[in-house]
Design a protein around this motif. Structure first.
Motif, short mmCIF file in Angstrom:
data_model
loop_
_atom_site.label_atom_id
_atom_site.label_comp_id
_atom_site.label_asym_id
_atom_site.label_seq_id
_atom_site.Cartn_x
_atom_site.Cartn_y
_atom_site.Cartn_z
N LEU A 33 -4.26 -0.39 9.29
CA LEU A 33 -5.16 -0.49 8.15
C LEU A 33 -6.58 -0.67 8.63
CD1 LEU A 33 -3.33 -2.92 5.71
CD2 LEU A 33 -3.66 -0.50 5.42
N LYS A 66 0.85 -1.19 0.00
CA LYS A 66 0.00 0.00 0.00
C LYS A 66 0.88 1.23 0.00
CE LYS A 66 -4.23 1.60 2.16
NZ LYS A 66 -4.01 2.98 2.51
N ASP A 85 -3.39 3.71 -2.73
CA ASP A 85 -3.56 2.59 -3.67
C ASP A 85 -2.65 1.44 -3.31
OD1 ASP A 85 -3.23 5.37 -5.44
OD2 ASP A 85 -5.12 4.29 -5.68
N TYR A 86 -3.01 0.26 -3.81
CA TYR A 86 -2.12 -0.88 -3.60
C TYR A 86 -1.51 -1.30 -4.92
CZ TYR A 86 -6.74 -1.63 -1.51
OH TYR A 86 -8.00 -1.49 -1.03
N MET A 111 -8.21 -5.61 -0.04
CA MET A 111 -6.92 -6.12 -0.51
C MET A 111 -6.99 -7.63 -0.71
SD MET A 111 -4.32 -3.98 1.87
CE MET A 111 -2.78 -3.75 1.06
#
Lengths: 319, 284
Positions: B250, B208, B212-213, B258
């Motif tokens: 998170l 991350k 965004d990942y 995710m």
């Protein structure tokens, strides 16, 4: 720069070998004659008076190479110059380096040389632009000019008596490089030319070919812009608006990938060749990411072979 | 690892935000994978996987040993990872210990299942030769040769390919042994038993950066990460392991997101690996 690891299928391998073979045959014969590998005998006229330099050794009265490279002769000195050697600086070279340390009144930069280069505080133009003596306050504020890990463009001013390299960055076109990416290629691929700074108007991109093999591809920065050095680092929300626009970023990535492919193939990097490779990828509709793939690699080798063959034909046709 | 200037870090963050990374990839795109099997002839199975500039080798060695008293009907598998100093100067001597342990533990969690061997990818009961007396010990070793980010994914895929390349010799047990003595085993040189690796999971690490990942981060991009979640997914879409790294916290909804992204990406990666395994087998 790590080499591209490519898995070529059979046809691609054949095509690549054909292209490389053609390039080999196009190379001038004189260059091939001067190249030696380990244990090759070096032809010398006057055996007694010559000085045997680096990369040579005396075996049974003959001068034998101990390195792979090109034989150079300077008066009575014969030596072998390797190709992939570290960068060998000359006065006036434009180089790109990374700050690794801040020492009293100077910055130390890493430039792929055997030693770290030194940029004195007095060789750097101050942010306010006034020509004055550097005071202790200036020395304390060195970090506000360049920090550790900053990428800087400078010129070689000369060598000191102890062998260390001194740089200068007085002109406006030198200085910190931001908003872009740094690529590292073997130093021998960048030949000394009249111009190393290239502003590509079509793409709005700055391309700086450092003679030490560090290549900077980044957004165009207007020379002489008086950036406010005392501004606070922007918050995350403003940073988002501050990012490089997507179009420019695409061009930067394409040029960077073109440099990667050309350095993996071992071709000398010139602006024209880089632009041509990037354009070829656009015209063949190759995705930016696919430029690092096997197909484009082979395609570039073939294009270069064809280009050199055409050049040779034109030269011999013009005569 | 070389440091990055603020300007370069800004450029990387901008690229990830705009879905165009430094080498032109999209956020969820892997680098080019190249797979080779049989690189270590002395091992029972081995594989070398290159993910861009990251290169790892995995080897599987099988030795005859005694099963543990608690589980006399199961063989033993152990996984260790070592980072070679050729990958980075800081890996010399004991510098790589922390990283190696972290990688080994993560791989063990994903591939070895629980303490009793439940849920392991290799059926441990298939490794037994003589109940309570002789079993196969599998030593799976990973070696990191070149490190440019995303070591966990590369190691997991190398182990998967190495297991598919592994051949355990057939063993003939002589029936005349008494119950107390050590039985005589004859290890065959000719016949081998292959594993069925279709259920071996693959690990996908989502890094991350900002909001965004990205998948398959290079070491430059990893330096910008706030947190990373590694999800191990098998072919049936089941999650076999989950690891979170990085100091930033998170939100649970982000983790769910995710995981679903990782499931989606892993199916493509799995089919890519399977086709590479098949072509490597065909080439032999």
């Amino acid at each position: 720069m790590r080499d591209l690891q490519l898995s070529l299928n059979q046809t691609q391998r054949v095509r690549l070998e054909a292209a490389l073979h053609e390039l080999q045959s196009l190379a001038p014969a004189a260059a091939a004659a001067a190249a030696v590998t380990v244990a090759d005998t070096i032809p010398v006229n006057d055996e007694d008076n010559i000085l045997k330099g680096h990369g040579t050794s005396d075996q049974d009265g003959e001068v034998v190479a101990t390195l792979c490279g090109v034989v150079e002769r300077v008066n009575k000195l014969v030596y072998v110059r390797t190709l992939r050697a570290r960068y060998k600086p000359e006065v006036g070279d434009i180089i790109v380096g990374r700050v690794i340390e801040i020492a009293p009144k100077r910055w130390r930069l890493e430039i792929n040389f055997s030693q770290d280069a030194v940029l004195m505080l007095s060789s750097m133009s101050l942010p306010d632009g006034i020509q004055r003596r550097r005071t202790a306050v200036d020395e304390l504020n060195m970090r506000s000019i360049f920090e550790e890990n900053d990428v800087i463009c400078a010129e070689v001013r000369g060598f000191q008596h102890d062998g260390s390299l001194h740089l200068q960055a007085r002109s406006q076109k030198y200085g910190k490089l931001e908003r872009g990416q740094l690529l590292i290629v073997p130093a021998y691929l960048v030949k000394r030319r009249k111009q190393h700074f290239h502003h590509l108007e079509r793409y709005d991109v700055d391309l700086i070919l450092g003679c030490n093999g560090f290549i900077w591809v980044g957004e165009h920065v207007v020379v002489g812009e008086n950036t406010d050095k005392t501004e606070v680092k922007p918050a995350l929300s403003t940073e988002v608006e501050n990012f490089t626009p997507l179009e420019t970023r695409k061009h930067i990535c394409r040029l960077a990938n073109a440099v990667r492919v050309l350095s993996a193939l071992g071709f000398t990097l010139t602006v024209e060749l880089i632009i041509e490779t990037a354009e070829a990828s656009v015209s063949s509709n190759v995705e930016i990411n696919a430029m690092l793939g096997a197909e484009f690699y082979v395609h570039t080798a073939e294009a270069e072979a064809k280009r050199r063959a055409d050049l040779l034909r034109k030269k011999s046709g013009a005569r | 690892m070389v440091g990055l200037s603020e300007g370069e870090k800004h450029f990387i963050r901008g690229g990830i935000a705009q879905d165009l990374r430094a080498d032109g990839r999209r956020r969820l795109q892997f680098r080019s994978v190249s797979v080779e099997t049989g690189v270590i002839p002395q091992a029972n199975g081995s594989a070398r996987v290159r993910l861009g500039a990251t290169e790892v080798i995995a080897s599987v060695k099988a030795e005859l040993g005694k099963p543990s008293i608690l589980h006399p009907d199961k063989g033993k598998v152990s996984i260790f990872v070592d980072c070679s100093p050729t990958a980075a100067p800081m890996f010399e001597g004991r510098g790589s210990e922390e990283l190696s342990t972290e990688l080994s533990v993560a791989l063990q969690r994903c591939l070895l299942g629980g303490k009793s061997g439940a849920g392991a990818v290799i059926d441990l009961s298939s490794l037994i030769v003589v109940d309570g007396k002789v079993c196969w010990d599998l030593y799976i070793d990973g070696l990191v040769i070149s490190s440019d980010g995303n070591l966990l994914d590369a190691l997991a895929s190398a182990i998967k390919v190495a297991l598919s390349d592994t051949g355990i010799p057939k063993v003939n047990v002589s029936l005349s042994a008494a119950t107390d003595e050590e039985p005589e085993v004859d290890v065959s040189d000719e016949e081998f038993v292959q594993f069925d690796t279709s259920s071996v999971p693959v690990i996908v690490t989502l890094t991350k950066v900002g909001k965004d990942y990205i998948v398959d981060a290079t070491s430059e991009e990893e330096s910008q990460m706030s947190s990373a979640v590694s999800v191990s997914v098998n072919r049936h879409g089941k999650i076999c392991g989950l690891t979170k790294r990085g100091g930033a916290g998170l939100d649970p909804s982000v983790i769910f997101d995710m995981i679903s992204v990782a499931k989606h990406v892993s199916q493509q990666f799995l089919s890519l690996l399977d086709s590479e395994i098949a072509s490597a087998e065909a080439a032999e």
